[in-house]
Design an enzyme around this catalytic site. Structure first.
Site, short mmCIF file in Angstrom:
data_model
loop_
_atom_site.label_atom_id
_atom_site.label_comp_id
_atom_site.label_asym_id
_atom_site.label_seq_id
_atom_site.Cartn_x
_atom_site.Cartn_y
_atom_site.Cartn_z
N ARG A 86 0.85 -1.18 0.00
CA ARG A 86 0.00 0.00 0.00
C ARG A 86 0.89 1.23 0.00
NH1 ARG A 86 -3.36 -2.53 -1.78
NH2 ARG A 86 -5.49 -2.93 -1.08
N GLU A 91 -3.57 8.15 -5.69
CA GLU A 91 -3.67 7.52 -7.01
C GLU A 91 -4.88 8.08 -7.75
OE1 GLU A 91 -3.65 3.27 -6.59
OE2 GLU A 91 -1.75 3.24 -5.51
N HIS A 116 -0.28 0.89 -10.23
CA HIS A 116 -1.06 -0.07 -9.43
C HIS A 116 -1.59 -1.21 -10.32
CE1 HIS A 116 -3.52 -0.36 -5.48
NE2 HIS A 116 -3.21 -1.55 -5.93
#
Length: 318
Positions: free
Chosen positions: A227, A256, A275
């Protein structure tokens, strides 16, 4: 059990909705987005958090009215949806444990090889039409420290070992085959590769900071697929700029999408990916099929797999 109502928190277009055709005639399917989730929560027996980047559940859950008896998130982490009211409730929370393990492990191995073999520089030189012979590193015989002893961390260990890398695994508690937090600094100081695969909890938030980067070897490289908030990003930029470590790769970030003005884009020796480490062809279908299997367990009155300890923030047992 009579027909249950499943509420799906949809991802934003163009992301497709989950394929739940197997539940036709067995469940009533409703759809929500961030704007109307709070209004629809009282109608649902089950909530499928398909938009696993959204914080809408955390915001909507404390409202009035009944709440779903089961929440499933199509992700490994649950930090995006957990709030005190959900943690204190009787609602069961499950995650997508098992879907992303091997893909993420392959991605980490690819990053390790790319950095060891200086592939980013090779591609840059090709674009510039420059012939520059260089020497690269062997990965066999190097050392890795993998932080996070869940299924993803274990899959990473297995994959790195297949490359001939001596690998140590660090978890929340020490046990057979797993080091505890007390060993982390010692292992970091010896590692050529440091891979963060830990869940985001109060204990792990910001765990990779200036002090931890300072413990690492100047030749070490850092990878985060856990994370974004596990890393103090400004400290990582400083560590790379001052050459405390040789390089890094991030697939997750505090914000993000990563803002265009972020200094991470231009930090020396840093590989940025959006990601995507666990997202292989067909991954959405796997997530949908997994939810249907868990729904069948739940509808039959059986305890579903992948039940998250809501206080710890992950599925215990590893």
């Amino acid at each position: 059990m009579s027909e249950s109502t499943v509420l799906v928190l949809d991802a934003e277009p163009p992301e497709p909705p989950p394929r739940l055709g197997r539940l036709t005639g067995r469940a009533r399917i409703l759809h929500a987005d961030e704007s109307n989730l709070a209004d629809q929560l009282p109608l649902a027996d089950v909530l499928l958090v398909w938009d696993f980047s959204s914080h809408a559940v955390r915001d909507a859950w404390p409202g009035e009215g009944p709440r779903p008896r089961w929440v499933h998130t199509a992700s490994a982490g649950v930090d995006h949806l957990m709030c005190p009211e959900l943690a204190a409730s009787d609602t069961v929370v499950t995650n997508a444990r098992g879907v992303f393990d091997r893909p993420i492990a392959e991605y980490v191995a690819a990053l390790v090889l790319a950095m060891a073999k200086d592939l980013p520089r090779t591609l840059d030189l090709q674009r510039e039409r420059v012939w520059e012979h260089r020497e690269t590193r062997r990965v066999g015989g190097t050392r890795a420290c993998v932080v996070g002893s869940g299924p993803i961390g274990r899959a990473i260990v297995d994959t790195l070992k297949a490359l001939g890398i001596t690998t140590a695994l660090v978890g929340r508690t020490a046990r057979s085959g797993v080091h505890g937090p007390a060993d982390l600094d010692r292992l970091l100081a010896r590692a050529d590769w440091v891979v963060c695969a830990a869940p985001l909890t109060d204990d792990t938030r910001g765990m990779f900071d200036a002090r931890r980067f300072g413990v690492m070897q100047p030749s070490a490289r850092f990878v985060n697929i856990g994370r974004g908030a596990l890393v103090v990003e400004a400290d990582l930029v400083e560590a790379l700029t001052k050459r405390w470590i040789a390089g890094a790769a991030l697939d997750v970030f505090e914000q993000e999408p990563l803002p265009r003005e972020s200094p991470l884009w231009t930090a020396p020796g840093l590989l940025v990916s959006p990601h995507m480490s666990g997202d292989t062809v067909g991954w959405r279908d796997e997530l949908g099929a997994q939810f249907v299997e868990l729904y069948e367990q739940w509808a039959a009155g059986e305890p579903p797999a992948n039940v998250v300890d809501k206080k710890r923030g992950y599925v215990p047992g590893h």
